[in-house]
Write a protein that holds these residues in place. Structure first.
Motif, PDB file in Angstrom:
ATOM      1  N   PHE A  74       0.829  -1.208   0.000  1.00 21.05           N
ATOM      2  CA  PHE A  74       0.000   0.000   0.000  1.00 21.05           C
ATOM      3  C   PHE A  74       0.865   1.261   0.000  1.00 21.05           C
ATOM      4  O   PHE A  74       0.445   2.309  -0.461  1.00 21.05           O
ATOM      5  N   PRO A 128      -0.223  -3.769  -4.145  1.00 17.97           N
ATOM      6  CA  PRO A 128      -1.144  -4.701  -3.484  1.00 17.97           C
ATOM      7  C   PRO A 128      -1.472  -5.878  -4.399  1.00 17.97           C
ATOM      8  O   PRO A 128      -1.486  -5.730  -5.613  1.00 17.97           O
ATOM      9  N   SER A 129      -1.721  -7.016  -3.786  1.00 16.22           N
ATOM     10  CA  SER A 129      -2.033  -8.201  -4.577  1.00 16.22           C
ATOM     11  C   SER A 129      -2.734  -9.216  -3.689  1.00 16.22           C
ATOM     12  O   SER A 129      -2.592  -9.179  -2.462  1.00 16.22           O
ATOM     13  N   THR A 130      -3.512 -10.098  -4.290  1.00 21.02           N
ATOM     14  CA  THR A 130      -4.183 -11.129  -3.496  1.00 21.02           C
ATOM     15  C   THR A 130      -3.184 -12.144  -2.945  1.00 21.02           C
ATOM     16  O   THR A 130      -3.552 -13.003  -2.159  1.00 21.02           O
ATOM     17  N   ILE A 190      -2.520 -10.717   1.683  1.00 21.26           N
ATOM     18  CA  ILE A 190      -3.777 -10.118   2.128  1.00 21.26           C
ATOM     19  C   ILE A 190      -3.593  -9.490   3.510  1.00 21.26           C
ATOM     20  O   ILE A 190      -2.950 -10.053   4.390  1.00 21.26           O
ATOM     21  N   PHE A 209      -7.356  -5.909   8.589  1.00 23.75           N
ATOM     22  CA  PHE A 209      -7.215  -4.572   9.159  1.00 23.75           C
ATOM     23  C   PHE A 209      -7.498  -4.503  10.651  1.00 23.75           C
ATOM     24  O   PHE A 209      -8.200  -5.320  11.216  1.00 23.75           O
ATOM     25  N   PHE A 242     -16.721  -4.690   3.941  1.00 21.08           N
ATOM     26  CA  PHE A 242     -17.555  -3.670   3.320  1.00 21.08           C
ATOM     27  C   PHE A 242     -18.936  -3.720   3.959  1.00 21.08           C
ATOM     28  O   PHE A 242     -19.619  -4.732   3.871  1.00 21.08           O
ATOM     29  N   LEU A 293     -15.445 -11.671  -2.262  1.00 15.54           N
ATOM     30  CA  LEU A 293     -14.370 -10.816  -2.767  1.00 15.54           C
ATOM     31  C   LEU A 293     -13.053 -11.578  -2.838  1.00 15.54           C
ATOM     32  O   LEU A 293     -12.235 -11.343  -3.730  1.00 15.54           O
ATOM     33  N   ARG A 345     -12.570 -14.187   4.624  1.00 16.55           N
ATOM     34  CA  ARG A 345     -12.376 -13.518   3.340  1.00 16.55           C
ATOM     35  C   ARG A 345     -10.902 -13.546   2.941  1.00 16.55           C
ATOM     36  O   ARG A 345     -10.565 -13.698   1.762  1.00 16.55           O
ATOM     37  N   ARG A 378      -8.203   0.429   0.250  1.00 14.74           N
ATOM     38  CA  ARG A 378      -7.116  -0.552   0.344  1.00 14.74           C
ATOM     39  C   ARG A 378      -7.634  -1.980   0.213  1.00 14.74           C
ATOM     40  O   ARG A 378      -7.004  -2.817  -0.431  1.00 14.74           O
ATOM     41  N   VAL A 379      -8.783  -2.255   0.835  1.00 14.46           N
ATOM     42  CA  VAL A 379      -9.356  -3.601   0.698  1.00 14.46           C
ATOM     43  C   VAL A 379      -9.618  -3.898  -0.776  1.00 14.46           C
ATOM     44  O   VAL A 379      -9.309  -4.978  -1.270  1.00 14.46           O
ATOM     45  N   GLY A 380     -10.152  -2.904  -1.469  1.00 13.82           N
ATOM     46  CA  GLY A 380     -10.422  -3.067  -2.893  1.00 13.82           C
ATOM     47  C   GLY A 380      -9.155  -3.380  -3.675  1.00 13.82           C
ATOM     48  O   GLY A 380      -9.119  -4.317  -4.479  1.00 13.82           O
ATOM     49  N   LEU A 381      -8.086  -2.633  -3.405  1.00 18.33           N
ATOM     50  CA  LEU A 381      -6.806  -2.862  -4.081  1.00 18.33           C
ATOM     51  C   LEU A 381      -6.284  -4.248  -3.742  1.00 18.33           C
ATOM     52  O   LEU A 381      -5.797  -4.989  -4.588  1.00 18.33           O
ATOM     53  N   ASN A 382      -6.405  -4.594  -2.451  1.00 19.47           N
ATOM     54  CA  ASN A 382      -5.850  -5.847  -1.967  1.00 19.47           C
ATOM     55  C   ASN A 382      -6.498  -7.055  -2.653  1.00 19.47           C
ATOM     56  O   ASN A 382      -5.833  -8.022  -3.011  1.00 19.47           O
ATOM     57  N   PHE A 383      -7.828  -6.980  -2.837  1.00 18.40           N
ATOM     58  CA  PHE A 383      -8.532  -8.108  -3.442  1.00 18.40           C
ATOM     59  C   PHE A 383      -8.648  -7.970  -4.956  1.00 18.40           C
ATOM     60  O   PHE A 383      -9.427  -8.683  -5.583  1.00 18.40           O
ATOM     61  N   GLY A 384      -7.872  -7.037  -5.498  1.00 24.00           N
ATOM     62  CA  GLY A 384      -7.821  -6.928  -6.950  1.00 24.00           C
ATOM     63  C   GLY A 384      -9.133  -6.504  -7.579  1.00 24.00           C
ATOM     64  O   GLY A 384      -9.475  -6.953  -8.669  1.00 24.00           O
ATOM     65  N   VAL A 385      -9.911  -5.660  -6.879  1.00 26.96           N
ATOM     66  CA  VAL A 385     -11.135  -5.145  -7.475  1.00 26.96           C
ATOM     67  C   VAL A 385     -10.728  -3.988  -8.380  1.00 26.96           C
ATOM     68  O   VAL A 385     -10.315  -2.932  -7.901  1.00 26.96           O
TER      69      VAL A 385
END
Lengths: 262, 254
Positions: free
Chosen positions: A68, A86-88, A91, A94, A100, A111, A158, B152-159
């Motif tokens: 990040f 960032p990448s899957t 992970i 937080f 969400f 997700l 998740r 950041r969650v969005g970036l992290n999960f590749g959205v």
């Protein structure tokens, strides 16, 4: 085998103020150093706990490892390749609510399930993971309809369903009550045994670190560097009150300047 | 306190207000041409309803509000999104918006009459102005206040791509947008009455000003009451949107 290699990592935030707020104001004129020359290696599949005084830059370190943020100098290598973003594959779980709130538990977990291309298989996997973290029957609940512990579990589900090589957990259970935190700790031990992910875990709770980790990396105050690196080659379940664990616990408390007995 | 789903609190407060009104008229001996009592107003309301004038006025006003508000929504939300997402657009347009925003739509009435003449188009333009700027600012600040964690969650999960907008950005700002719509619609309804007093010859605003000119204070007060009732109904309708399951999280958050 080493999974992560942190080399000469420093991070400082840019000067933000033209006027000095206090004599030692670190935002004044010069950059504010947060991390200084960090060097360590993390073994593949290990569970490493990071402890250190609050504000010492643990979260900053994790944000850099997650891609990040960029370090000021130095680099983080995963499998010998510098992190580009960032990448899957890595992970982040937080500190505060990372689910969400406009998605149900199931949609949130979905997700992380992008790697399953077949919709039937995907739904089955999502249900399995929700079931595994004890959220069967809550698939269609929104986060605000779940308890704090359930929300953390959904977030862990998740993260795990994405099958990440690295799991970065930034004080994930800090906001939970004591009993729930103990339960989550137990579940993390299981997660570590069931999944191959390399887990990095920030905590303020020394007992938590002792119970969970294969290793504890203790950071010093800002600008932070590695103050102690403690291996924990003990099998689970662990009893902190006896034997080597107890003396180690005392030693760590001593390290941070507190007597365990008080 | 609820009786078979009927809430008694508002009934009691409205009842007491009407009683106080009647009592004040009688005690102070106010003549009807100065200010009518509740019974005279009810009579006037019935008269207006039976002649069809009430219904015609309400539809005329609602027609203008609906169009002005709809056009403002269509213009302000996309532009607000662009200004929220794209920094340079914000840097260029925001000062202009902040300059135009405090100019009351009523100050535009002469301009509207000059350009668009007396009629619906002027009134719709004024409603548009009253709704456009607040909605624009609401949308922009909603985008700017999205929690960094969600991004950041969005970036992290590749959205990525379009999904970034449909799965993260829009749902994240939706509650703020609904609040913005609710407040703005209230303002639009405030402005329509003023606009109709000057720019057109129909609608509830015109009903009121016409009542004044012909010394029919009962029509004036009846018009005021209708404005209140419709304002209440509009607000209630939009507030239903806040109960959508994917929006309700905001209430819980607070």
């Amino acid at each position: 085998m080493n999974k992560i290699e942190v080399r000469g990592l420093s991070k400082s935030y840019k000067e933000r103020r033209k006027k000095r707020r206090s004599p030692g104001d670190c935002g004044y004129r010069h950059g504010c150093p947060v991390l200084q020359d960090l060097d360590f290696r993390i073994e593949e599949g290990s569970f490493t706990c990071f402890i250190g005084p609050s504000g010492c830059g643990k979260s900053t370190l994790f944000r850099i490892m997650a891609g990040f943020e960029k370090p000021t100098t130095g680099e983080v290598l995963v499998d010998g390749v510098p992190i580009s973003g960032p990448s899957t594959r890595h992970i982040f779980v937080f500190q505060e609510d990372g689910l969400f709130p406009w998605m149900t538990a199931m949609e949130n977990v979905a997700l992380g399930a992008g790697r399953f291309s077949d919709p039937v298989e995907r739904e089955r996997e999502i249900r399995d993971f929700l079931d595994m973290v004890g959220l069967k029957g809550f698939e269609n609940h929104y986060p605000h309809e779940l308890s704090g512990g359930m929300r953390r579990r959904a977030e862990v589900a998740r993260a795990l369903i994405a099958n990440p090589e690295i799991l970065l957990m930034d004080e994930p259970f800090g906001a939970l009550d004591f009993i729930t935190r103990l339960q989550m700790r137990e579940e993390m031990v299981n997660v570590h045994q069931m999944f191959d992910s390399t887990i990095l875990f920030i905590t303020h709770d020394i007992d938590e670190a002792l119970q969970l980790g294969d290793r504890i990396i203790m950071l010093s105050g800002r600008p932070s560097s590695v103050k102690a690196d403690i291996p924990l080659p003990f099998p689970h379940p662990r009893d902190l009150a006896i034997g080597e664990m107890a003396s180690l616990r005392k030693e760590i408390y001593f390290h941070i300047g507190i007597h365990a007995a008080l | 306190m609820a009786l078979k789903g009927l809430h008694l609190h508002p009934l009691i407060s409205f009842g007491l207000a009407i009683l106080a009104w009647e009592a004040a008229i009688r005690c102070l001996d106010v003549p009807a041409y100065r200010f009518p009592g509740p019974l005279a107003v009810a009579e006037a309301m019935k008269e207006l309803a039976l002649s069809g004038r009430l219904f015609a006025s309400i539809t005329a006003s609602l027609f203008r509000v609906t169009w002005g508000f709809y056009l403002a929504t269509c213009a302000a939300i996309p532009l607000g999104l662009v200004m929220g997402i794209y920094g340079p657009a914000r840097a260029f347009l925001n000062p202009l918006v902040q300059f135009l925003r405090p100019i009351s739509p009523l100050a535009w009435i002469p301009v509207a009459l000059m350009w668009l003449g007396i009629g619906d188009r002027s009134a719709i333009f004024l409603i548009f102005l009253s709704s456009f700027f607040p909605l624009l600012v609401f949308t922009m600040s909603a985008v700017l206040s999205i929690k960094v964690t969600y991004i950041r969650v969005g970036l992290n999960f590749g959205v990525t791509g379009l999904k970034r907008y449909t799965k993260i950005l829009l749902p994240a700002i939706l509650p703020d947008i609904i609040t913005g719509l609710r407040i703005t619609l209230g303002t639009a309804w405030l402005v329509i009455v003023a606009a109709e007093m000057i720019a057109v010859k129909s609608g509830i605003g015109y009903l009121i000003i016409d009542g004044r000119n012909s010394m029919r204070m009962d029509y004036v007060v009846a018009g005021m009451i209708v404005i209140g009732i419709i304002g209440l109904a509009l607000d209630w309708t939009i507030s239903r949107l806040e109960m959508l399951p994917s929006v309700r999280w905001v209430r819980k958050r607070r």
